[in-house]
Scaffold this active site. Sequence first.
Site, mmCIF file in Angstrom:
data_model
loop_
_atom_site.group_PDB
_atom_site.id
_atom_site.type_symbol
_atom_site.label_atom_id
_atom_site.label_comp_id
_atom_site.label_asym_id
_atom_site.label_seq_id
_atom_site.Cartn_x
_atom_site.Cartn_y
_atom_site.Cartn_z
ATOM 1 N N SER A 1 -11.401 24.402 43.336
ATOM 2 C CA SER A 1 -10.611 25.693 44.382
ATOM 3 C C SER A 1 -10.575 24.773 46.148
ATOM 4 O O SER A 1 -10.138 24.397 46.346
ATOM 5 C CB SER A 1 -12.165 26.407 44.734
ATOM 6 O OG SER A 1 -11.312 27.864 45.304
ATOM 7 N N HIS B 1 -8.965 33.776 42.328
ATOM 8 C CA HIS B 1 -8.130 32.828 41.161
ATOM 9 C C HIS B 1 -7.103 33.891 40.103
ATOM 10 O O HIS B 1 -7.897 33.611 38.919
ATOM 11 C CB HIS B 1 -8.716 31.603 40.808
ATOM 12 C CG HIS B 1 -9.341 31.062 41.716
ATOM 13 N ND1 HIS B 1 -8.156 29.543 42.101
ATOM 14 C CD2 HIS B 1 -10.099 30.680 42.375
ATOM 15 C CE1 HIS B 1 -8.811 29.125 43.234
ATOM 16 N NE2 HIS B 1 -10.459 29.595 43.232
#
Length: 230
Positions: A28, A133
């Site tokens: 991430s 996400h």
Amino acid sequence: LFAVSAMTWRSMQESADADKIIAAAGHSVGEYAALFAAGAIDFETGLRLTRRRGELMNQATDGGMAAIIGLGVDEIRDAIDNFQFNAIDVANLNSQSQTVISGSREELDELCPILEEAGARMVVRLKVSGAFHSRFMRPSGEAFQKTLNSVDFRSIRFPVYSNVTAAPAKSEQLSDLLTRQIFSPVRWVDIVLSLLDQYPEAEFVEIGPGRTLTQLLVSIRKERSNVVNV
């Protein structure tokens, strides 16, 4: 996270080990530290991008996430499809047996007990404000692309594996990939498996706070070994 990871990398550059780096990846927001280490962005650009990214993601307040431990991603997807949960996405593929799902809080409330009944060892709701996400973050990603388009990404000194594709990214792809990263799954297990296959003798070094990725590496290696042995 970016600042600490970047400064840790800078301190490592003073050692001989820095010259031995053959590839990098970040989970991430950690992908920005990996890109900094590979020379694609400078420190100031990394701070500017991660700050703007955080601002946009912080605007997402209607959603949640849950970590599912002990079930494979195919079993999780089957449950999502079979019970027609239309507002849940797979968000993080952390290992073969640890997956994070993201989406509507109401649907998470219904789905989590189903996954426990299906055999999940543990289901943990994450303390987040949004459905990160997942497809619900697409507006944030599209807004972020305006910032990314202003960045002149430099040549990448060594391969940096993209969260989106689980493959090395090219400099000219970074604006698109970092845009999509916000609303796409983090394919961490695929990245690690690719690295293990390509560099079987390599040593993995976690940079930044915590040992989460090191623990995931141990799990991925163990589960990969079990599959090979079978």
